[in-house]
Design a protein around this motif. Structure first.
Motif, PDB file in Angstrom:
ATOM      1  N   GLU A 188       0.975  -1.288  -0.139  1.00  0.00           N
ATOM      2  CA  GLU A 188      -0.094   0.020  -0.075  1.00  0.00           C
ATOM      3  C   GLU A 188       0.831   1.216   0.024  1.00  0.00           C
ATOM      4  OE1 GLU A 188      -3.428   0.321   2.409  1.00  0.00           O
ATOM      5  OE2 GLU A 188      -3.443  -1.827   3.099  1.00  0.00           O
ATOM      6  N   LEU A 189       2.307   1.306   0.446  1.00  0.00           N
ATOM      7  CA  LEU A 189       3.188   2.250   0.601  1.00  0.00           C
ATOM      8  C   LEU A 189       3.839   2.366  -0.714  1.00  0.00           C
ATOM      9  CD1 LEU A 189       4.110   2.211   4.408  1.00  0.00           C
ATOM     10  CD2 LEU A 189       2.349   3.695   3.125  1.00  0.00           C
ATOM     11  N   GLY A 190       3.482   1.485  -1.634  1.00  0.00           N
ATOM     12  CA  GLY A 190       4.350   1.345  -2.766  1.00  0.00           C
ATOM     13  C   GLY A 190       5.498   0.546  -2.855  1.00  0.00           C
ATOM     14  N   TYR A 191       5.667  -0.165  -2.045  1.00  0.00           N
ATOM     15  CA  TYR A 191       7.070  -1.112  -2.167  1.00  0.00           C
ATOM     16  C   TYR A 191       6.653  -2.362  -2.799  1.00  0.00           C
ATOM     17  CZ  TYR A 191       9.657   1.732   1.320  1.00  0.00           C
ATOM     18  OH  TYR A 191      10.104   2.756   1.835  1.00  0.00           O
ATOM     19  N   ARG A 192       7.853  -3.004  -3.235  1.00  0.00           N
ATOM     20  CA  ARG A 192       7.731  -4.360  -4.079  1.00  0.00           C
ATOM     21  C   ARG A 192       8.141  -5.278  -2.995  1.00  0.00           C
ATOM     22  NH1 ARG A 192      11.254  -7.449  -7.303  1.00  0.00           N
ATOM     23  NH2 ARG A 192      12.649  -5.631  -7.648  1.00  0.00           N
ATOM     24  N   VAL A 193       7.502  -6.356  -2.576  1.00  0.00           N
ATOM     25  CA  VAL A 193       8.143  -7.317  -1.604  1.00  0.00           C
ATOM     26  C   VAL A 193       8.795  -8.380  -2.318  1.00  0.00           C
ATOM     27  CG1 VAL A 193       7.810  -9.304   0.206  1.00  0.00           C
ATOM     28  CG2 VAL A 193       6.327  -7.225   0.198  1.00  0.00           C
ATOM     29  N   VAL A 194      10.166  -8.412  -2.144  1.00  0.00           N
ATOM     30  CA  VAL A 194      10.947  -9.256  -3.084  1.00  0.00           C
ATOM     31  C   VAL A 194      11.035 -10.912  -2.672  1.00  0.00           C
ATOM     32  CG1 VAL A 194      12.552  -7.694  -4.119  1.00  0.00           C
ATOM     33  CG2 VAL A 194      13.306  -8.633  -1.777  1.00  0.00           C
ATOM     34  N   ASP A 195      10.604 -10.872  -1.366  1.00  0.00           N
ATOM     35  CA  ASP A 195      10.804 -12.317  -0.738  1.00  0.00           C
ATOM     36  C   ASP A 195      10.348 -12.199   0.732  1.00  0.00           C
ATOM     37  OD1 ASP A 195      10.886 -15.030  -0.910  1.00  0.00           O
ATOM     38  OD2 ASP A 195      12.471 -15.191  -2.156  1.00  0.00           O
ATOM     39  N   TYR A 196      10.214 -13.606   1.330  1.00  0.00           N
ATOM     40  CA  TYR A 196      10.083 -13.689   2.579  1.00  0.00           C
ATOM     41  C   TYR A 196      11.173 -14.770   3.141  1.00  0.00           C
ATOM     42  CZ  TYR A 196       5.425 -12.083   0.935  1.00  0.00           C
ATOM     43  OH  TYR A 196       4.670 -11.602   0.082  1.00  0.00           O
ATOM     44  N   ALA A 197      11.359 -14.510   4.478  1.00  0.00           N
ATOM     45  CA  ALA A 197      12.256 -15.556   5.263  1.00  0.00           C
ATOM     46  C   ALA A 197      11.959 -15.704   6.588  1.00  0.00           C
ATOM     47  CB  ALA A 197      13.821 -14.884   5.257  1.00  0.00           C
ATOM     48  N   GLU A 198      11.941 -16.739   7.031  1.00  0.00           N
ATOM     49  CA  GLU A 198      11.644 -17.385   8.227  1.00  0.00           C
ATOM     50  C   GLU A 198      12.365 -17.451   9.516  1.00  0.00           C
ATOM     51  OE1 GLU A 198       9.964 -21.178   7.743  1.00  0.00           O
ATOM     52  OE2 GLU A 198       7.951 -20.481   6.433  1.00  0.00           O
ATOM     53  N   ASN A 199      13.761 -16.931   9.131  1.00  0.00           N
ATOM     54  CA  ASN A 199      14.651 -16.867  10.341  1.00  0.00           C
ATOM     55  C   ASN A 199      15.822 -16.124   9.686  1.00  0.00           C
ATOM     56  OD1 ASN A 199      16.949 -18.996   9.121  1.00  0.00           O
ATOM     57  ND2 ASN A 199      15.186 -20.125   9.132  1.00  0.00           N
ATOM     58  N   GLY A 200      16.880 -15.833  10.756  1.00  0.00           N
ATOM     59  CA  GLY A 200      18.088 -15.004  10.337  1.00  0.00           C
ATOM     60  C   GLY A 200      18.826 -15.625   9.200  1.00  0.00           C
ATOM     61  N   ARG A 201      19.102 -16.889   9.329  1.00  0.00           N
ATOM     62  CA  ARG A 201      19.925 -17.383   8.424  1.00  0.00           C
ATOM     63  C   ARG A 201      19.530 -17.204   6.877  1.00  0.00           C
ATOM     64  NH1 ARG A 201      21.611 -23.191  10.022  1.00  0.00           N
ATOM     65  NH2 ARG A 201      22.377 -22.018  11.623  1.00  0.00           N
ATOM     66  N   GLU A 202      18.241 -17.636   6.729  1.00  0.00           N
ATOM     67  CA  GLU A 202      17.543 -17.227   5.311  1.00  0.00           C
ATOM     68  C   GLU A 202      17.823 -15.724   4.865  1.00  0.00           C
ATOM     69  OE1 GLU A 202      13.746 -18.595   5.397  1.00  0.00           O
ATOM     70  OE2 GLU A 202      14.148 -20.922   5.850  1.00  0.00           O
ATOM     71  N   ALA A 203      17.539 -14.973   5.896  1.00  0.00           N
ATOM     72  CA  ALA A 203      17.561 -13.461   5.475  1.00  0.00           C
ATOM     73  C   ALA A 203      18.886 -13.235   5.171  1.00  0.00           C
ATOM     74  CB  ALA A 203      17.451 -12.530   6.830  1.00  0.00           C
ATOM     75  N   CYS A 204      20.086 -13.662   5.548  1.00  0.00           N
ATOM     76  CA  CYS A 204      21.214 -13.504   5.092  1.00  0.00           C
ATOM     77  C   CYS A 204      21.493 -13.761   3.757  1.00  0.00           C
ATOM     78  CB  CYS A 204      22.532 -13.948   5.915  1.00  0.00           C
ATOM     79  SG  CYS A 204      22.389 -13.197   7.684  1.00  0.00           S
ATOM     80  N   SER A 205      21.217 -14.896   3.282  1.00  0.00           N
ATOM     81  CA  SER A 205      21.091 -15.418   1.932  1.00  0.00           C
ATOM     82  C   SER A 205      20.260 -14.707   1.081  1.00  0.00           C
ATOM     83  CB  SER A 205      20.732 -16.795   2.246  1.00  0.00           C
ATOM     84  OG  SER A 205      20.674 -17.469   0.738  1.00  0.00           O
ATOM     85  N   LEU A 206      19.137 -14.319   1.306  1.00  0.00           N
ATOM     86  CA  LEU A 206      18.224 -13.655   0.422  1.00  0.00           C
ATOM     87  C   LEU A 206      18.572 -12.343   0.394  1.00  0.00           C
ATOM     88  CD1 LEU A 206      14.778 -15.234   1.511  1.00  0.00           C
ATOM     89  CD2 LEU A 206      16.070 -15.555  -0.586  1.00  0.00           C
ATOM     90  N   TYR A 207      19.223 -11.648   1.320  1.00  0.00           N
ATOM     91  CA  TYR A 207      19.716 -10.192   1.307  1.00  0.00           C
ATOM     92  C   TYR A 207      20.827 -10.272   0.338  1.00  0.00           C
ATOM     93  CZ  TYR A 207      20.930  -5.514   2.241  1.00  0.00           C
ATOM     94  OH  TYR A 207      21.202  -4.307   2.243  1.00  0.00           O
ATOM     95  N   SER A 208      21.699 -11.189   0.168  1.00  0.00           N
ATOM     96  CA  SER A 208      22.683 -11.458  -0.673  1.00  0.00           C
ATOM     97  C   SER A 208      22.321 -11.266  -2.096  1.00  0.00           C
ATOM     98  CB  SER A 208      23.489 -12.354  -0.324  1.00  0.00           C
ATOM     99  OG  SER A 208      24.370 -12.300   0.784  1.00  0.00           O
ATOM    100  N   LYS A 209      21.165 -12.015  -2.327  1.00  0.00           N
ATOM    101  CA  LYS A 209      20.602 -12.347  -3.437  1.00  0.00           C
ATOM    102  C   LYS A 209      19.896 -10.852  -4.193  1.00  0.00           C
ATOM    103  CE  LYS A 209      17.010 -15.070  -6.092  1.00  0.00           C
ATOM    104  NZ  LYS A 209      16.294 -16.565  -5.788  1.00  0.00           N
TER     105      LYS A 209
END
Length: 424
Positions: free
Chosen positions: A323-344
């Protein structure tokens, strides 16, 4: 316990009892309205959400009254988060965690039990040199689960071992070196004993201390009658339950349990844990379809990676970002997944829940900043701008830019929390 602490406990117990009592009519009304809805996924989700809300209120009452539930001691310990630096126990560089096959490690304990274990582990870290490792071990011996916490710290003199659990007692050698009140271990022992367990201390030669907690393993005399508990509370189709029982029995047989284990108890406790997880997965499955819809919106918008261990948060927070105009690129369920997806993806913003399994939000933020010092970090927390939380974040991030979004959140609060990033 001081009088003011007793008074506070009485007040909280009274409030929770009133809350529990006064909300029952509201839950009756909600259930009546739900019954008028047509059958389908939406009705199931609303019904489950109302039941979860009721469970939360009853759990809060149980937290104070010592209400017990069956749980995996392995899961409980492995999911602990060390308070000082918000690091998950299994990722902590000063903790070595080992256990018997977790299939044997179920017990019936109160909501307070994990706080008692956490206190023992944090004391071991506190009173040990920063270079030393604390060993946490869980074993099953006959009909008991034994949890030991062994450190190589300052140790406890033999003549003080009997006093260490006394209310207000502090060993002479720690009084001037470490802050404390002398009530932590007294409370810890009362919680453990209240759950039918025991705690004792041994010297960890040549240096240090071993705390040993013994708790009865969960036991049921008859599997068939115990299944009524599962059917009544967790499952609608007995055919599915039969399939689950066969799967769990097979899994236990693969581990070749010794004859002195209570086979029925092992099946029941593992089955109960399995069915709970299945119900939770079913509740979230509908949202996972919605998540794909959210990701398809605003293809040219600024990007955000959403990190939380709840699909509900993924969906609602993602919808607000859209609603604020952002695009959600992906979701992660824990910090380890977050680090990998952030790099991507290298998103413009990454939202991080503070407390998550596997790796916490704070742990992930440090690793993300190592890769990208200009990363925009939005932390989600129920504590909001609590001074203790801010101190913990700043001790890890220094002068890096970050923001905090307090749960529960609204779109207006989200928009306000994004202003420090100057992304407009």
């Amino acid at each position: 316990m001081e009088k003011k602490d007793i008074d506070s406990t009485i007040i909280y117990k009274t409030l929770f009892k009133l809350l529990n009592h006064d909300t029952r009519n509201t839950f009756v009304k909600l259930n009546a309205l739900i019954s008028d809805l047509g059958e389908g996924a939406i009705k199931d989700m609303i019904s489950d959400s109302v039941r979860e809300l009721n469970d939360i209120i009853e759990s809060s009452q149980g937290f104070l009254d010592g209400k017990k539930r069956i749980l995996s001691i392995y899961d409980m310990v492995s999911e602990l988060t060390i308070t000082k630096n918000k690091i998950n126990l299994t990722n902590h560089d000063r903790i070595h965690f080992s256990n018997d096959p977790k299939i044997y490690l179920y017990a019936e304990v109160s909501e307070l039990f994990h706080h008692a274990i956490l206190n023992i582990i944090e004391n071991a870290l506190k009173y040990s040199p920063p270079t030393e490792v604390v060993d946490v071990t869980i074993k099953r011996i006959d009909e008991s689960i034994i949890l030991t916490v062994a450190d190589k710290g300052i140790g406890i003199e033999t003549d003080q071992l009997e006093k260490i659990f006394d209310q207000g007692y502090r060993a002479p050698e720690v009084i001037h070196k470490y802050h404390g009140t002398g009530t932590g271990l007294w409370i810890t022992k009362n919680i453990i004993c209240g759950d039918g367990g025991s705690i004792d201390i041994l010297n960890n030669k040549p240096q240090g201390t071993i705390f040993r907690v013994t708790i009865p393993a969960f036991h049921t005399e008859d599997l068939e009658s115990s299944m009524d508990i599962v059917i009544e509370n967790y499952i609608n189709d007995p055919v599915d339950l039969d399939k689950c029982i066969k799967s769990v029995k097979t899994l236990i047989d693969m581990h070749a349990p010794p004859e002195n284990y209570h086979y029925d108890s092992l099946v029941f406790s593992n089955l109960l844990n399995y069915v709970r997880k299945e119900r939770r997965n079913k509740n979230e499955s509908h949202f996972k379809e919605k998540l794909l819809e959210v990701k398809s919106k605003n293809p040219d918008g600024r990007t955000v990676l959403i990190v939380d261990d709840s699909s509900y948060v993924h969906y609602y927070l993602g919808s607000f970002f859209c609603e604020l105009g952002y695009r959600v690129v992906d979701y992660a369920e824990n910090g380890r997944e977050a680090c990998s997806l952030y790099s991507k993806y290298k998103p413009d913003v990454v939202s991080l829940d503070i407390t998550m399994p596997v790796m916490s939000g704070l742990e992930a933020s440090e690793k993300i900043l190592e890769e990208d010092p200009d990363a925009n970090l939005l932390f989600l927390s129920g504590l909001g701008n609590h001074r203790g939380l801010i101190d913990t974040i700043e001790s890890k991030l220094g002068d890096k830019t970050y923001s905090i979004l307090t749960k529960p959140f609204t779109i207006d609060k989200l928009e306000e929390s994004l202003k420090p990033f100057n992304l407009q």
